[in-house]
Design an enzyme around this catalytic site. Sequence first.
Site, PDB file in Angstrom:
ATOM      1  N   VAL A 160       0.802  -1.217   0.000  1.00  0.00           N
ATOM      2  CA  VAL A 160       0.000   0.000   0.000  1.00  0.00           C
ATOM      3  C   VAL A 160       0.842   1.278   0.000  1.00  0.00           C
ATOM      4  O   VAL A 160       0.502   2.266  -0.636  1.00  0.00           O
ATOM      5  CB  VAL A 160      -0.932   0.027   1.238  1.00  0.00           C
ATOM      6  CG1 VAL A 160      -1.671   1.348   1.302  1.00  0.00           C
ATOM      7  CG2 VAL A 160      -1.917  -1.121   1.180  1.00  0.00           C
ATOM      8  N   GLU A 202       3.613   2.691  -1.177  1.00  0.00           N
ATOM      9  CA  GLU A 202       4.388   3.428  -2.178  1.00  0.00           C
ATOM     10  C   GLU A 202       3.528   4.145  -3.219  1.00  0.00           C
ATOM     11  O   GLU A 202       3.810   5.284  -3.577  1.00  0.00           O
ATOM     12  CB  GLU A 202       5.354   2.494  -2.935  1.00  0.00           C
ATOM     13  CG  GLU A 202       5.843   1.342  -2.133  1.00  0.00           C
ATOM     14  CD  GLU A 202       7.276   1.501  -1.635  1.00  0.00           C
ATOM     15  OE1 GLU A 202       7.547   0.999  -0.561  1.00  0.00           O
ATOM     16  OE2 GLU A 202       8.110   2.102  -2.302  1.00  0.00           O
TER      17      GLU A 202
END
Lengths: 161, 758
Positions: B715, B717
């Site tokens: 989630v 990046e």
Amino acid sequence: MSKIHVTTTVNGEPAEFLCEPQESMLDVLRDTLKLTGSKEGCGSGDCGACSITLDGRLVCSCLMLGVEAEGHSIGTIEGVARGDELHPIQRKFLEHAALQCGFCTPGLIVAVKALLEKNPNPTETEARFWIAGNLCRCTGYDKILRAIMDAAAELRGEVAA
Amino acid sequence: MNFVANKSDLKVVGTRPVRPDGMDKVTGKAQFGADLTLAGTLVGKIKRSPHAHARIVAIDTSKALAIPGVKSVITAADIPDIPSEEAFVGEGPTNFRDQSLNCIARDKVLYEGHAVAAVAATSSAIADAALAAIEVTYEVLPHVIDVEAAMAEDAPILFEGMITQGVDPKPTKASNIVKKVAFGHGDWQAGMAEADVVVEGKYDTAAVHQAYIEPHACIASVNPDGQTTIFASSQGQFMIRQYTAKILGMDIADIRVTPAEIGGGFGGKTIVYIEPLAVAMSRQAGRPVKIVMTRDEVFRASGPTSGGTIEVKIGAKKDGTITGAYAMVKLQAGAFPGSPVAPACMCAFAMYDLKNVMAEGYDVVSNRAKVAAYRAPGAPISTFAVESVMDELAIKLGMDPIDLRMKNAAKQGTKASYGPVFPVIGFEEVLEAAKAHPHWTAPLGPNQGRGVATGFWFNIGGESSASVFVNEDGSVSVVSGSPDIGGSRASMAMMAAEVLGIPYEKVRPIIGDTAQIGITGVTGGSRVTFATGMATTQAAERAVDELKKRAAMIWDISPDAVDWKDGEAVPAGANAGGFDPLPLAAIALKAAKTGGPINAEVSINAQGAGAAFGAHIADVEVDPETGFVKILRYTAVQDVGRAIHPSYVEGQIQGGATQGIGWALNEEYIYDKNGRMDNAGFLDYRVPVASDLPMIEAVLVEVPNPRHPFGVRGVGEVPIIPPMAAIGNAIKAATGMRLVSLPMSPPKVRAAFDAAKG
Ligand code: FES
Ligand code: FES
């Protein structure tokens, strides 16, 4: 250089310490009094991680000298909860997931407490400007604002605790 | 066991409990890197180069050593001169020799702030005096800061032996170009020839820092027999152990690293700067040494991410079908090889299903601090250019920008521009959710505009370890090797509780030190909830198997005849016998009599990370007088696979988007003509503050990753990738001007207005 003896109040309790004339209040808190809840993010008054109150007024402890505590009353994050009972601001920060790494959190909670004591009913914009000196790099502030507004409502008695 | 299919059966996953470490963090008790002090601790400080590029002629430490209270002074001469050795530690390929030379310079300093010596003393004031007493003689060399200047024929060369790799024929002359990379397929030039419309542009981005609020901090203590303990804030205790052992020539088993709470990292704490120096000085002094960086040091000497230039060309048919796409990405690596140019090229076009695509790039050294990973390393840079050009293309074609992206969207079976064929992905779902969101059609006022942009990140798996201990009273301890930056402890406890069928509060997660748990890669690449979550899930499953075995023993039936349901052993069917359910606690109580403690440890190299996509919508208002850009509304849509703890998933998206907003509008490294950083503090390097922002709405799309037991994708990046282009596109919509240079700060916006007026 000889140290200076300072008599003060920290979180409602009498406290004494010796410090160098040039030593910051933040260093005194962290190194001498072992109250490491106040954090150093910059040492230049730009991040708010070191926020404390001096006679109820919000200050950056990195910009205050230890000797300036003489005869005054200091409030730090360690004094926000009452015994094992969290302050509603602390509870709302947890409920709203208003922290990720948590490094900014002590300073923010101290700052928000000072805000709500001064202005129990801030608008979102007022709250945003009040905490503009407290940097948080993790959260984007969204959940912090929600926690602040919710805590303010609870403290005003508007919603059930 | 596969939990993906039945979301409705999940009892813990998907809820929003209070995180287990939260209490410590709201009361000030949590111990971050600088918060631990041991008896006799010395203050460690670092002497840094004032020059951007210079030969070290001599270092005289004698005066410093003579100061009472100074217990250790070291230079590179006190550290082994290790050979070049490639390795994969932290968040990308690395070279141990470069890491050593970055911790402390040997013959040359390569950037302002490069460490040349370190001291340990009994007080901060004495340490400062010692730093001042160290005499360094430099021969100042010409320096180069910017990427294209560093690539020029006559540029000052940082490394005499650097011959560019990846070009044919091999160059004969040294340069600052480390290597060339290329990713793609088809024939992009033929693709351009087929196009009805071709749009191109050249963009540039500034170096930006992760700007975690906690500066790097560690305390190290070495015993006379060499056994060493380190307490440090980082994204990986095993990473610190490996680097420190390599750089100092120690046995790994002699080093025990305890992870402190970490005050933000975002990739920047995936390499070492201070730990080997603290260990080397503690060894000399025989006392613990603590080093805490100042904010100034963090900016000057720890890695930002690259700035660079990006040229993009996209050709399309009248109906929007892209026929060819090309990008050339040149990135600053800082003083040592290793810019994220490869992922920048790999991610540039990964959102699209393209027949003819090519992304090429150069990794270029210059006299800046060595770059470190920063959230989706490389992808935000290339994507800023690609998604700006996509916006221009939509305008030229007269198409809705979301429709244009939908027309070309990557989907299951698409051959990705960087090689593999996509399995189940959720990009189309993300675009649909963005288009359906009320934000997309809300009215706008004067000087206001709306932009949309997308982004892609692979997400990674890798080595992770976790243990599950079933305690005597039926409570459960979970130990994992992943430092928790954003609430991952809660996710580990939730996944274990889900598998074990017990309440979340009965599971207490901790993060093990390097002697308590198996090797675990750094917290980075959006891997923790995926990979360490997989290890935790498997360990919990093994604990369940063991619990079933013990129940079978108590009932004296076959283990196959036992089922596990809601935290209890139950007979698998009528034939198994008519036993009352045995709750976990009852089995735990009898553990000693049924074979001993009930534990499971799992170490894996997790495969099958699920790629993720996001689409952001930004509304801005541009002040034509001042050039100030205000973000009015912001919506970030992302496929998260499955959210274990939705609040912390939203938090990742909101935080990532905000960092992207800072990258877009304010943040940049500014150098003076001597190659010294001009804005090494939070006053002049301006990260977004609360009053700059509106609420950031995170919209979670869930297309589960079939390779994870709960469907998790990474989630953290993706959300930093789309903001720069989304905001640039919004500024274009508001003003008609295309800004091609980050940050889009008031002076640049003003200049664009002035230029437009002519
Ligand atoms: S440490 Fe005091 S404001 Fe940053
Ligand atoms: S939670 Fe990490 S800086 Fe605010």
